[in-house]
Scaffold this active site. Structure first.
Site, PDB file in Angstrom:
ATOM      1  N   ARG A  52       0.844  -1.207   0.000  1.00  0.00           N
ATOM      2  CA  ARG A  52       0.000   0.000   0.000  1.00  0.00           C
ATOM      3  C   ARG A  52       0.874   1.250   0.000  1.00  0.00           C
ATOM      4  O   ARG A  52       0.444   2.340  -0.349  1.00  0.00           O
ATOM      5  CB  ARG A  52      -0.966  -0.009   1.196  1.00  0.00           C
ATOM      6  CG  ARG A  52      -1.804   1.255   1.312  1.00  0.00           C
ATOM      7  CD  ARG A  52      -3.165   1.044   1.976  1.00  0.00           C
ATOM      8  NE  ARG A  52      -3.126   0.212   3.155  1.00  0.00           N
ATOM      9  CZ  ARG A  52      -2.606   0.580   4.334  1.00  0.00           C
ATOM     10  NH1 ARG A  52      -2.108   1.793   4.497  1.00  0.00           N
ATOM     11  NH2 ARG A  52      -2.598  -0.254   5.349  1.00  0.00           N
ATOM     12  N   TYR A 104     -14.169  18.995 -15.203  1.00  0.00           N
ATOM     13  CA  TYR A 104     -14.548  17.591 -15.100  1.00  0.00           C
ATOM     14  C   TYR A 104     -15.601  17.447 -13.999  1.00  0.00           C
ATOM     15  O   TYR A 104     -15.338  17.748 -12.840  1.00  0.00           O
ATOM     16  CB  TYR A 104     -13.325  16.714 -14.815  1.00  0.00           C
ATOM     17  CG  TYR A 104     -13.725  15.275 -14.595  1.00  0.00           C
ATOM     18  CD1 TYR A 104     -14.235  14.526 -15.644  1.00  0.00           C
ATOM     19  CD2 TYR A 104     -13.661  14.699 -13.339  1.00  0.00           C
ATOM     20  CE1 TYR A 104     -14.652  13.219 -15.447  1.00  0.00           C
ATOM     21  CE2 TYR A 104     -14.068  13.391 -13.135  1.00  0.00           C
ATOM     22  CZ  TYR A 104     -14.566  12.666 -14.187  1.00  0.00           C
ATOM     23  OH  TYR A 104     -14.990  11.372 -13.982  1.00  0.00           O
ATOM     24  N   ASP A 177      -5.271  19.703 -13.963  1.00  0.00           N
ATOM     25  CA  ASP A 177      -5.756  18.460 -14.553  1.00  0.00           C
ATOM     26  C   ASP A 177      -5.415  18.527 -16.045  1.00  0.00           C
ATOM     27  O   ASP A 177      -6.051  19.231 -16.820  1.00  0.00           O
ATOM     28  CB  ASP A 177      -7.272  18.322 -14.333  1.00  0.00           C
ATOM     29  CG  ASP A 177      -7.840  17.023 -14.917  1.00  0.00           C
ATOM     30  OD1 ASP A 177      -7.172  16.406 -15.763  1.00  0.00           O
ATOM     31  OD2 ASP A 177      -8.965  16.640 -14.527  1.00  0.00           O
ATOM     32  N   LYS A 202      -7.335   7.618 -19.389  1.00  0.00           N
ATOM     33  CA  LYS A 202      -7.658   8.181 -20.691  1.00  0.00           C
ATOM     34  C   LYS A 202      -6.457   8.037 -21.637  1.00  0.00           C
ATOM     35  O   LYS A 202      -6.101   6.937 -21.989  1.00  0.00           O
ATOM     36  CB  LYS A 202      -8.113   9.629 -20.516  1.00  0.00           C
ATOM     37  CG  LYS A 202      -9.138   9.824 -19.378  1.00  0.00           C
ATOM     38  CD  LYS A 202     -10.460   9.124 -19.631  1.00  0.00           C
ATOM     39  CE  LYS A 202     -11.385   9.096 -18.410  1.00  0.00           C
ATOM     40  NZ  LYS A 202     -11.670  10.382 -17.788  1.00  0.00           N
TER      41      LYS A 202
HETATM   42  C1  LIG Z   1     -11.945  10.763 -16.501  1.00  0.00           C
HETATM   43  C2  LIG Z   1     -11.441  12.032 -15.954  1.00  0.00           C
HETATM   44  C3  LIG Z   1     -11.169  12.185 -14.589  1.00  0.00           C
HETATM   45  C4  LIG Z   1     -11.424  11.068 -13.596  1.00  0.00           C
HETATM   46  O1  LIG Z   1     -10.654   9.931 -13.872  1.00  0.00           O
HETATM   47  P1  LIG Z   1     -11.107   8.453 -13.431  1.00  0.00           P
HETATM   48  O2  LIG Z   1      -9.984   7.577 -13.841  1.00  0.00           O
HETATM   49  O3  LIG Z   1     -12.412   8.151 -14.123  1.00  0.00           O
HETATM   50  O4  LIG Z   1     -11.304   8.469 -11.938  1.00  0.00           O
HETATM   51  C5  LIG Z   1     -10.659  13.407 -14.165  1.00  0.00           C
HETATM   52  N1  LIG Z   1     -10.441  14.420 -15.019  1.00  0.00           N
HETATM   53  C6  LIG Z   1     -10.695  14.320 -16.336  1.00  0.00           C
HETATM   54  C7  LIG Z   1     -10.416  15.465 -17.227  1.00  0.00           C
HETATM   55  C8  LIG Z   1     -11.199  13.123 -16.850  1.00  0.00           C
HETATM   56  O5  LIG Z   1     -11.470  13.030 -18.152  1.00  0.00           O
END
Ligand SMILES: *Cc1c(COP(=O)(O)O)cnc(C)c1O
Length: 380
Positions: A52, A104, A177, A202
């Site tokens: 962990r 998001y 982000d 992604k």
């Molecule tokens: C999908 C996404 C998230 C969250 O990611 P997860 O892996 O689904 O928890 C955060 N920010 C953006 C821009 C995203 O496209």
């Protein structure tokens, strides 16, 4: 900061060129052990005790991301949301943060709900208006500006260098982000950001088969130590097999991102003149309100994400999504396959996203075939 001059293409293709010392394998093994042997004198000289806290299968992907982002260190997480929430959990009740109005939605929902119940104060501003950002800063109390660029799902581009200056002038940090930009298109650390977050689910993984997140820090400091503590104590860690798959996906990141960018630009340009399309939202179009900023801040392309506003409103948008054959009607983004989604349906009541909007994640298929399918679905 990394002083290695190698390009992202070379760094990714070779995954830093790591060779497994025992077997000389070019692909690293998956370590499944959750625990590590203690030395006879009770020390842990291997540096590892429990999975962990630390897992050797994370090391290569973390190091590769650190190099791609030009940061000091990276942590992988079990999901983008585990990575995105960690910096807020490292703050203290009563601390104030500034975030974009349209961002998001999952994180916005968490900030408005659980995080505010826990004591975090958040202001959501039109982040393209730097005066609005300055006005929202509360001296001594604002600890973080959270930016997302290009921002879901309207694809606004925010000025990271200016936001970093505002944050630092107020004694706060800038976290970005950068999921949709990827390190191939934007390098937030070089523009002054303190933290870079990715939903590695992604583009970084890129094959819609791993849920993962990452945070990269510009420097080792006390705040980063608190974030490391959040990951270890809350346990939002990535499984070994997922970490291995993520690294395998990252080896082709530059190729995939460039193809997605080319496809998105092709689609945006052709859709802009389409009789059934009211508006195309894409930073690569001259009609985009932050196109000049995008040209300065982004390189290699303007991203694989775009949205269209369909003539005829919400019903017409949902009808179009129902009629695609090649595109897949699904949430998420950044995979090799193209996805289409009616965002207002998934975000629900209170969303700032217009009902006539369809979000498009351009994959790496043939751009002409993608356009033809969309065009027939729009009913041209
Ligand atoms: C999908 C996404 C998230 C969250 O990611 P997860 O892996 O689904 O928890 C955060 N920010 C953006 C821009 C995203 O496209």
């Amino acid at each position: 900061m990394s002083d290695n001059p190698l390009s992202p293409e070379t760094l990714c293709a070779q995954a830093l060129g790591w060779i497994e010392p025992t077997t000389k394998a070019i692909v690293q093994p998956v370590h499944m052990s959750t625990t590590y042997l203690r030395d006879e004198d009770n020390e842990y000289r291997s540096g590892r005790s429990y999975a962990r806290e630390d897992n050797p299968t994370w090391d290569q992907a973390e190091e590769l991301l650190t190099r791609l982002e030009g940061g000091a260190a990276t942590l992988l997480f079990s999901a983008g949301m585990a990575a995105a929430t960690a910096p807020f959990l490292a703050l203290r009740p009563g601390d104030h943060i500034v975030a974009p109005k349209v961002m998001y939605w999952g994180l916005r929902k968490w900030l408005i709900g659980p995080a505010s119940e826990w004591g975090l104060k958040a202001d959501f501003v039109e982040m393209d208006n730097l005066d609005a950002v300055r006005a929202a800063m509360r001296p001594g109390r604002t600890k973080l500006i959270w930016a997302e660029t290009p921002a879901n799902p309207m694809w606004q581009v925010f000025d990271l260098a200016a936001l970093a200056e505002i944050a630092h002038g107020a004694g706060a940090r800038l976290a970005v982000d950068s999921t949709c930009a990827t390190p191939i298109l934007t390098q937030p650390v070089a523009l002054g950001a303190d933290l870079v977050m990715h939903a590695a689910t992604k583009y970084l993984n890129g094959h819609s088969d791993v849920l993962a997140g990452s945070l990269t820090t510009a420097r080792h400091d006390e705040f980063w130590q608190r974030i490391c503590g959040v990951r270890t104590s809350c346990g939002g860690v990535l499984g070994s097999f997922e970490a291995w798959l993520l690294l395998r996906g990252m080896r082709t990141l530059p190729l995939r991102v460039r193809q997605a960018c080319a496809n998105a630009l092709h689609l945006a340009e052709r859709l802009e003149g389409h009789p059934r399309v009211e508006q195309v939202l894409y930073p690569g179009l001259a009609s985009h309100p932050q196109h000049d900023l995008a040209r300065r801040q982004m390189r290699n392309g303007f991203g694989g994400m775009l949205s269209i506003r369909v003539k005829g409103g919400e019903a017409a948008a949902i009808r179009c999504a129902a009629q695609v054959k090649l595109w897949k009607r699904a949430t998420s983004l950044g995979g090799v396959e193209s996805l289409i989604e009616h965002r207002a349906s998934i975000e629900g009541a209170g969303t700032p996203v217009p009902g006539d909007l369809l979000r498009l994640s351009a994959g790496i298929e043939d751009a002409g075939e993608l356009f033809a399918d969309l065009s027939q679905a729009l009913g041209a």
